[in-house]
Scaffold this motif. Structure first.
Motif, PDB file in Angstrom:
ATOM      1  N   TRP A 216       0.809  -1.222   0.000  1.00  7.39           N
ATOM      2  CA  TRP A 216       0.000   0.000   0.000  1.00  7.39           C
ATOM      3  C   TRP A 216       0.843   1.272   0.000  1.00  7.39           C
ATOM      4  O   TRP A 216       0.331   2.342  -0.340  1.00  7.39           O
ATOM      5  N   LEU A 217       2.107   1.175   0.366  1.00  9.25           N
ATOM      6  CA  LEU A 217       2.927   2.377   0.536  1.00  9.25           C
ATOM      7  C   LEU A 217       4.101   2.470  -0.419  1.00  9.25           C
ATOM      8  O   LEU A 217       4.719   3.530  -0.527  1.00  9.25           O
ATOM      9  N   ASP A 218       4.428   1.389  -1.114  1.00  8.61           N
ATOM     10  CA  ASP A 218       5.537   1.402  -2.063  1.00  8.61           C
ATOM     11  C   ASP A 218       5.017   1.897  -3.412  1.00  8.61           C
ATOM     12  O   ASP A 218       4.294   1.188  -4.115  1.00  8.61           O
ATOM     13  N   THR A 219       5.390   3.112  -3.796  1.00  7.47           N
ATOM     14  CA  THR A 219       4.848   3.705  -5.023  1.00  7.47           C
ATOM     15  C   THR A 219       5.279   2.938  -6.276  1.00  7.47           C
ATOM     16  O   THR A 219       4.571   2.969  -7.285  1.00  7.47           O
ATOM     17  N   SER A 220       6.436   2.251  -6.211  1.00  7.40           N
ATOM     18  CA  SER A 220       6.844   1.469  -7.382  1.00  7.40           C
ATOM     19  C   SER A 220       5.864   0.327  -7.647  1.00  7.40           C
ATOM     20  O   SER A 220       5.725  -0.134  -8.784  1.00  7.40           O
ATOM     21  N   THR A 222       2.408   0.448  -6.226  1.00  7.91           N
ATOM     22  CA  THR A 222       1.052   0.982  -6.337  1.00  7.91           C
ATOM     23  C   THR A 222       0.812   1.692  -7.669  1.00  7.91           C
ATOM     24  O   THR A 222      -0.302   1.673  -8.198  1.00  7.91           O
ATOM     25  N   MET A 223       1.867   2.316  -8.241  1.00  4.50           N
ATOM     26  CA  MET A 223       1.698   3.061  -9.481  1.00  4.50           C
ATOM     27  C   MET A 223       1.890   2.199 -10.724  1.00  4.50           C
ATOM     28  O   MET A 223       1.614   2.636 -11.834  1.00  4.50           O
ATOM     29  N   GLU A 224       2.357   0.975 -10.540  1.00  4.25           N
ATOM     30  CA  GLU A 224       2.644   0.105 -11.681  1.00  4.25           C
ATOM     31  C   GLU A 224       1.428  -0.153 -12.568  1.00  4.25           C
ATOM     32  O   GLU A 224       1.556  -0.177 -13.809  1.00  4.25           O
ATOM     33  N   PRO A 225       0.215  -0.331 -12.016  1.00  3.87           N
ATOM     34  CA  PRO A 225      -0.948  -0.566 -12.894  1.00  3.87           C
ATOM     35  C   PRO A 225      -1.247   0.579 -13.853  1.00  3.87           C
ATOM     36  O   PRO A 225      -1.955   0.381 -14.842  1.00  3.87           O
ATOM     37  N   LEU A 226      -0.714   1.785 -13.581  1.00  8.04           N
ATOM     38  CA  LEU A 226      -0.976   2.916 -14.466  1.00  8.04           C
ATOM     39  C   LEU A 226      -0.292   2.755 -15.825  1.00  8.04           C
ATOM     40  O   LEU A 226      -0.648   3.449 -16.778  1.00  8.04           O
ATOM     41  N   PHE A 227       0.691   1.857 -15.922  1.00  7.17           N
ATOM     42  CA  PHE A 227       1.353   1.615 -17.203  1.00  7.17           C
ATOM     43  C   PHE A 227       0.544   0.690 -18.096  1.00  7.17           C
ATOM     44  O   PHE A 227       0.922   0.447 -19.240  1.00  7.17           O
ATOM     45  N   SER A 228      -0.558   0.168 -17.572  1.00  9.31           N
ATOM     46  CA  SER A 228      -1.389  -0.747 -18.333  1.00  9.31           C
ATOM     47  C   SER A 228      -2.661  -0.051 -18.785  1.00  9.31           C
ATOM     48  O   SER A 228      -3.133   0.893 -18.151  1.00  9.31           O
ATOM     49  N   SER A 229      -3.217  -0.521 -19.895  1.00 13.95           N
ATOM     50  CA  SER A 229      -4.482   0.031 -20.379  1.00 13.95           C
ATOM     51  C   SER A 229      -5.683  -0.637 -19.721  1.00 13.95           C
ATOM     52  O   SER A 229      -6.825  -0.248 -19.970  1.00 13.95           O
ATOM     53  N   ASP A 230      -5.425  -1.662 -18.882  1.00 15.98           N
ATOM     54  CA  ASP A 230      -6.520  -2.341 -18.193  1.00 15.98           C
ATOM     55  C   ASP A 230      -7.147  -1.420 -17.155  1.00 15.98           C
ATOM     56  O   ASP A 230      -6.459  -0.602 -16.529  1.00 15.98           O
ATOM     57  N   ALA A 231      -8.451  -1.560 -16.969  1.00 13.19           N
ATOM     58  CA  ALA A 231      -9.142  -0.754 -15.965  1.00 13.19           C
ATOM     59  C   ALA A 231      -8.670  -1.135 -14.570  1.00 13.19           C
ATOM     60  O   ALA A 231      -8.538  -2.315 -14.247  1.00 13.19           O
ATOM     61  N   LEU A 232      -8.392  -0.127 -13.759  1.00 17.30           N
ATOM     62  CA  LEU A 232      -7.908  -0.371 -12.402  1.00 17.30           C
ATOM     63  C   LEU A 232      -9.077  -0.752 -11.504  1.00 17.30           C
ATOM     64  O   LEU A 232     -10.187  -0.216 -11.628  1.00 17.30           O
ATOM     65  N   ARG A 239      -4.844   1.764  -3.186  1.00 17.11           N
ATOM     66  CA  ARG A 239      -3.410   1.715  -2.900  1.00 17.11           C
ATOM     67  C   ARG A 239      -2.698   2.950  -3.447  1.00 17.11           C
ATOM     68  O   ARG A 239      -1.793   3.487  -2.805  1.00 17.11           O
ATOM     69  N   ILE A 240      -3.122   3.382  -4.628  1.00 16.09           N
ATOM     70  CA  ILE A 240      -2.524   4.595  -5.197  1.00 16.09           C
ATOM     71  C   ILE A 240      -2.790   5.793  -4.292  1.00 16.09           C
ATOM     72  O   ILE A 240      -1.880   6.582  -3.997  1.00 16.09           O
ATOM     73  N   VAL A 241      -4.027   5.931  -3.843  1.00 16.33           N
ATOM     74  CA  VAL A 241      -4.387   7.073  -2.991  1.00 16.33           C
ATOM     75  C   VAL A 241      -3.618   7.049  -1.681  1.00 16.33           C
ATOM     76  O   VAL A 241      -3.079   8.071  -1.236  1.00 16.33           O
ATOM     77  N   LEU A 244       0.040   7.944  -2.217  1.00 18.56           N
ATOM     78  CA  LEU A 244       0.218   9.360  -2.518  1.00 18.56           C
ATOM     79  C   LEU A 244      -0.015  10.228  -1.288  1.00 18.56           C
ATOM     80  O   LEU A 244       0.597  11.300  -1.154  1.00 18.56           O
ATOM     81  N   LEU A 245      -0.891   9.798  -0.399  1.00 15.53           N
ATOM     82  CA  LEU A 245      -1.067  10.536   0.855  1.00 15.53           C
ATOM     83  C   LEU A 245       0.236  10.567   1.650  1.00 15.53           C
ATOM     84  O   LEU A 245       0.588  11.594   2.245  1.00 15.53           O
ATOM     85  N   VAL A 246       0.957   9.460   1.640  1.00 13.51           N
ATOM     86  CA  VAL A 246       2.192   9.367   2.416  1.00 13.51           C
ATOM     87  C   VAL A 246       3.339  10.089   1.732  1.00 13.51           C
ATOM     88  O   VAL A 246       4.081  10.847   2.362  1.00 13.51           O
ATOM     89  N   TRP A 247       3.506   9.881   0.422  1.00 14.85           N
ATOM     90  CA  TRP A 247       4.691  10.378  -0.281  1.00 14.85           C
ATOM     91  C   TRP A 247       4.486  11.711  -0.979  1.00 14.85           C
ATOM     92  O   TRP A 247       5.465  12.333  -1.398  1.00 14.85           O
ATOM     93  N   MET A 248       3.236  12.170  -1.108  1.00 12.56           N
ATOM     94  CA  MET A 248       2.992  13.445  -1.785  1.00 12.56           C
ATOM     95  C   MET A 248       2.295  14.452  -0.882  1.00 12.56           C
ATOM     96  O   MET A 248       2.795  15.565  -0.666  1.00 12.56           O
ATOM     97  N   VAL A 249       1.135  14.070  -0.331  1.00 10.88           N
ATOM     98  CA  VAL A 249       0.324  15.033   0.421  1.00 10.88           C
ATOM     99  C   VAL A 249       1.004  15.449   1.731  1.00 10.88           C
ATOM    100  O   VAL A 249       1.096  16.648   2.038  1.00 10.88           O
TER     101      VAL A 249
END
Length: 265
Positions: A216-220, A222-232, A239-241, A244-249
């Motif tokens: 849930w906290l490793d962005t490598s 959690t963000m990996e599905p964004l490289f796919s065209s499949d619906a999340l 997990r993305i949210v 991002l709360l931890v590493w961005m907000v």
């Protein structure tokens, strides 16, 4: 009869001051966009981003099988190197005020620091959006070359993949800006941005009790599905949210608080 009294000798006539309007947020954003290319580091970083993305497409044209030379396959790989370098641009946009000692001038001209920070964030977000357009352009060039040289040259891109690319690049650059705000030092912020998530990812793999939270906290991850065209799925978005709360907000909020209170010298 009305008489006009002449001013006494030596008296200074009153001056009428025209009220000074504060610069709009749009104007501040334009200024910050110009700052991205005014510095040598920012200029060369943008050039490097473009060259690396172009090199990725070129290598695919040379070594990838003809069937894999499609618009979609040119577009997705170009996102990764740009996504790695964009956060550095976000860091430099924030920390350059302090490393180059221009913060005194900037915050004297615009005393409300939160407006300057907002303009910087808007500027790097626009740079991230421009990077997606650059990836699309490079993918289009690669597809044209592939179709002319015997490759598949197939056109087609899922709208969901384009949305994911925008989310990926925008969040990457904002995370970099958040680290810049938090640490206010270019080398420290760059090292912190690359080192802390990497250490967390390594600990998540090595320490068994951390494997669950790492998902849930490793962005490598959690963000990996964004490289796919499949619906999340809902869980993937969750997990993305959370990551991002931890590493961005959180760094962004803490960095803004620090920037607003730091003494400029």
């Amino acid at each position: 009869m009305t008489t006009t009294t002449a001013p006494a000798a030596g008296a200074v006539a009153p001056r009428h001051h025209t009220p000074v309007r504060r610069p709009s947020l749009l104007r501040l954003t334009v200024v910050e966009l110009r700052k991205l290319v005014d510095t040598r580091a920012g200029r060369w970083l943008l050039i490097t981003i473009g060259l690396v993305a172009a090199a990725i497409v070129t290598l695919q044209l040379i070594y990838a099988p003809d069937a894999d030379q499609t618009f979609n396959n040119f577009f997705v790989p170009s996102l990764l190197p740009i996504g790695v370098l964009l956060p550095v641009l976000g860091i430099l946009s924030i920390t350059s005020e302090w490393s180059q000692r221009t913060a005194l001038t900037t915050y004297a001209l615009v005393p409300r620091r939160e407006r300057v920070v907002a303009a910087k964030l808007f500027a790097v977000v626009l740079a991230a959006l421009a990077s997606v357009l650059a990836s699309l352009a490079l993918a289009a060039v690669g597809t044209l070359v592939a179709s002319a040289t015997g490759g598949a040259g197939t056109w087609g891109l899922d709208a969901s993949l384009l949305v994911n690319a925008v989310i990926l690049q925008v969040t990457n650059v904002v995370i970099g800006a958040a680290f810049g705000l938090l640490l206010l030092n270019p080398p420290l912020a760059i090292v912190g941005y690359f080192l802390l998530p990497t250490l967390w990812g390594v600990l998540g793999e090595m320490v068994k009790p951390l494997r669950g939270p790492s998902e849930w906290l490793d962005t490598s991850k959690t963000m990996e599905p964004l490289f796919s065209s499949d619906a999340l799925t809902g869980e993937q978005w969750g997990r993305i949210v959370v990551s991002l709360l931890v590493w961005m907000v959180l760094p962004l909020a803490a960095g803004l608080f620090r920037t607003l209170r730091r003494e400029v010298s």
